[in-house]
Structures are given as structure tokens and as C-alpha cells.
Write an enzyme that holds these catalytic residues in place. Structure first.
Site, PDB file in Angstrom:
ATOM      1  N   SER A 282      32.735 -22.460   1.144  1.00  0.00           N
ATOM      2  CA  SER A 282      31.518 -22.621   1.948  1.00  0.00           C
ATOM      3  C   SER A 282      30.701 -23.826   1.501  1.00  0.00           C
ATOM      4  O   SER A 282      30.790 -24.278   0.352  1.00  0.00           O
ATOM      5  CB  SER A 282      30.659 -21.359   1.846  1.00  0.00           C
ATOM      6  OG  SER A 282      31.406 -20.232   2.228  1.00  0.00           O
TER       7      SER A 282
HETATM    8  N1  SAM Z   1      33.349 -17.348  -1.201  1.00  0.00           N
HETATM    9  C1  SAM Z   1      34.417 -18.257  -0.930  1.00  0.00           C
HETATM   10  C2  SAM Z   1      34.379 -19.501  -1.734  1.00  0.00           C
HETATM   11  O1  SAM Z   1      33.384 -19.757  -2.437  1.00  0.00           O
HETATM   12  O2  SAM Z   1      35.367 -20.228  -1.697  1.00  0.00           O
HETATM   13  C3  SAM Z   1      34.498 -18.588   0.517  1.00  0.00           C
HETATM   14  C4  SAM Z   1      35.471 -17.758   1.154  1.00  0.00           C
HETATM   15  S1  SAM Z   1      36.041 -18.065   2.771  1.00  0.00           S
HETATM   16  C5  SAM Z   1      34.677 -18.645   3.694  1.00  0.00           C
HETATM   17  C6  SAM Z   1      36.253 -16.356   3.268  1.00  0.00           C
HETATM   18  C7  SAM Z   1      37.349 -15.640   2.538  1.00  0.00           C
HETATM   19  O3  SAM Z   1      37.351 -14.284   2.971  1.00  0.00           O
HETATM   20  C8  SAM Z   1      38.739 -16.183   2.829  1.00  0.00           C
HETATM   21  O4  SAM Z   1      39.375 -16.536   1.648  1.00  0.00           O
HETATM   22  C9  SAM Z   1      39.446 -15.012   3.522  1.00  0.00           C
HETATM   23  O5  SAM Z   1      40.812 -14.933   3.244  1.00  0.00           O
HETATM   24  C10 SAM Z   1      38.686 -13.830   2.956  1.00  0.00           C
HETATM   25  N2  SAM Z   1      38.774 -12.585   3.728  1.00  0.00           N
HETATM   26  C11 SAM Z   1      38.712 -12.405   5.073  1.00  0.00           C
HETATM   27  N3  SAM Z   1      38.820 -11.095   5.379  1.00  0.00           N
HETATM   28  C12 SAM Z   1      38.943 -10.433   4.187  1.00  0.00           C
HETATM   29  C13 SAM Z   1      39.069  -9.060   3.822  1.00  0.00           C
HETATM   30  N4  SAM Z   1      39.107  -8.067   4.729  1.00  0.00           N
HETATM   31  N5  SAM Z   1      39.177  -8.753   2.519  1.00  0.00           N
HETATM   32  C14 SAM Z   1      39.148  -9.720   1.567  1.00  0.00           C
HETATM   33  N6  SAM Z   1      39.030 -11.027   1.850  1.00  0.00           N
HETATM   34  C15 SAM Z   1      38.912 -11.386   3.136  1.00  0.00           C
END
Ligand code: SAM
Length: 217
Positions: A65
Site C-alpha cells: 500500500s
Molecule cells: N499490508 C500489505 C503490505 O504492507 O504489503 C498490503 C497487502 S495487499 C494490499 C492485500 C493482501 O491481502 C494481499 O497480499 C492479498 O493476497 C491478501 N488477502 C486477500 N484476501 C485475503 C484473505 N482472505 N486472507 C488473507 N489474506 C488475504
């Protein structure tokens, strides 16, 4: 840890021009953003953009993000240092490291094994010992470790997953982007006297939360 001055200066500039200048006031959040080396969490080829004012791809169609959004969501959690925090969506592990600077324990769940293992390696290299990572569907939460004083969801869902509300401690705060694929708002909820109080914050654009209590794959 020794690092080139160029990154330290870029980080200071990021905090001043993107984060403090836009109204983030929590000194603990500002100092965590000053400290955590974001370039470690970014793919080698994109390192020169690590401190830029936008999200970046991290593989598997996911993103790290924008720095301001990380700071904004973190500030909304109102962490003091003693909390057990749940993060859904480990992604690169950058937000996880920021939380690890500000809370006692961070439990973080990611659905892509490759992202999880990469994040694990970097967090270990940086010496974080208060982070517990798990592969799986974070929309189900982490019932064995609940309740959590703070919960952050870093992917957008159609609504706040019921298990996460159940796993929020009394007095706890949850922050999550809610909406459809195109239009989302950050929502903050606080649990008080067993009741859920909901507040809508900023418009945002996140990748999808995919899971039993999120979007279907
Ligand atoms: N906080 C992260 C960072 O600093 O890099 C940003 C993460 S990205 C915007 C969102 C993440 O949520 C992705 O890696 C995606 O694979 C994960 N995600 C989506 N649905 C999910 C779920 N049900 N359980 C766990 N992770 C999930």
C-alpha cells in the site's frame, strides 16, 4: 543495521511530505514510519520507488500500500504498545513491521504462500520477534489467539467479516476498506459495551479480500 544514507533521507522526506504534511500526528506512528526500511519489502527492480507516494506491485497481482494509507490506517488503530493485533493480508510484510514497532504482538494472515514466505524472511532478517504469521483465509480471523485489541484488514471486502467483529476485544478498534471493486471507503469500528460503533473515513482503492466472508475467487 547499516543502510545507505540515500534510503534514510528518502524515508525522512516521505514522512515529512506525504505523511506529517497530510495530518498524521501520532508521534509513535511517525517514528515507526521513519524507522522501518520500506525498500526491503519492495521488489529489487522497484527499489528506487520504495518511498514514492503510491502503491507498488509485489507479485500475485497484489500490492504494497501507499505509505500514507499505511500511516493513516495505523493511526486509526490507536496503538499504545501493549496490544495484540490481527492483520489480514500480510502482503509484503511492510504494514506488519510497522505494527510490530507499535504493539506487543502481531498476528498476520496471508492467502498466497509465496508472499507469506517472502514476508517471513524479511521480517526475520530485520529481527522482529513479536510477529506470528499464518497461511490461510483471514476473513475467518484467528480464533485461538482472539480477542484482539486491534484488527486491520488490508484488502477490500463487501462488508466487515462477522468472525472479525466477534474476535475484536471490548474497547478494540478495527479498520478495513469496505466496498466493491471500484469504490471503497475505509471504515473504522469500535466495540464498546458489546456494541459495534461504525465510522466512515477516507475513500480508498484496495485489492480484493477473497475468502469465505469476503469476495469469492
Ligand atoms: N499490508 C500489505 C503490505 O504492507 O504489503 C498490503 C497487502 S495487499 C494490499 C492485500 C493482501 O491481502 C494481499 O497480499 C492479498 O493476497 C491478501 N488477502 C486477500 N484476501 C485475503 C484473505 N482472505 N486472507 C488473507 N489474506 C488475504
Amino acid at each position: 543495521m547499516r543502510e545507505p544514507d540515500i534510503y534514510r533521507r528518502a524515508r525522512e522526506r516521505m514522512v515529512q511530505t506525504q505523511i506529517a504534511a497530510r495530518g498524521i500526528r501520532d508521534e509513535r506512528v511517525l517514528s515507526a514510519m521513519r524507522k522501518v526500511p520500506r525498500h526491503f519489502f519492495v521488489e529489487e527492480a522497484l527499489r528506487d520507488q520504495a518511498y514514492a507516494d503510491h502503491p507498488l506491485p509485489i507479485g500475485e497481482g497484489q500490492t504494497i500500500s501507499q505509505p500514507y494509507i499505511v500511516a493513516f490506517m495505523t493511526e486509526a488503530l490507536e496503538l499504545k504498545g501493549h496490544e495484540k493485533v490481527l492483520e489480514v493480508g500480510t502482503g509484503s510484510g511492510y504494514q506488519t513491521a510497522i505494527l510490530a514497532e507499535l504493539a506487543r504482538w502481531v498476528y498476520s494472515i496471508e492467502r498466497y504462500p509465496r508472499l507469506l514466505e517472502r514476508a517471513r524472511k524479511i521480517l526475520e532478517e530485520l529481527g522482529y520477534t513479536n510477529v506470528i504469521l499464518r497461511l490461510g483465509d483471514g476473513t475467518r480471523g484467528w480464533p485461538e489467539a482472539a480477542p484482539f485489541e486491534a484488527i486491520i484488514v488490508t484488502a477490500a471486502g463487501p462488508k466487515i467479516p462477522e468472525p472479525l467483529l466477534d474476535q475484536l476485544a471490548e474497547g478494540g478498534r478495527l479498520v478495513m476498506p469496505v466496498g466493491d471493486e471500484w469504490s471503497q471507503y475505509l471504515v473504522k469500528v469500535v466495540k464498546k459495551g458489546g456494541q459495534i460503533y461504525r465510522q466512515t473515513l477516507e475513500p480508498v482503492r484496495f485489492v480484493k479480500l477473497v475468502g469465505d466472508y469476503g469476495f469469492k475467487d
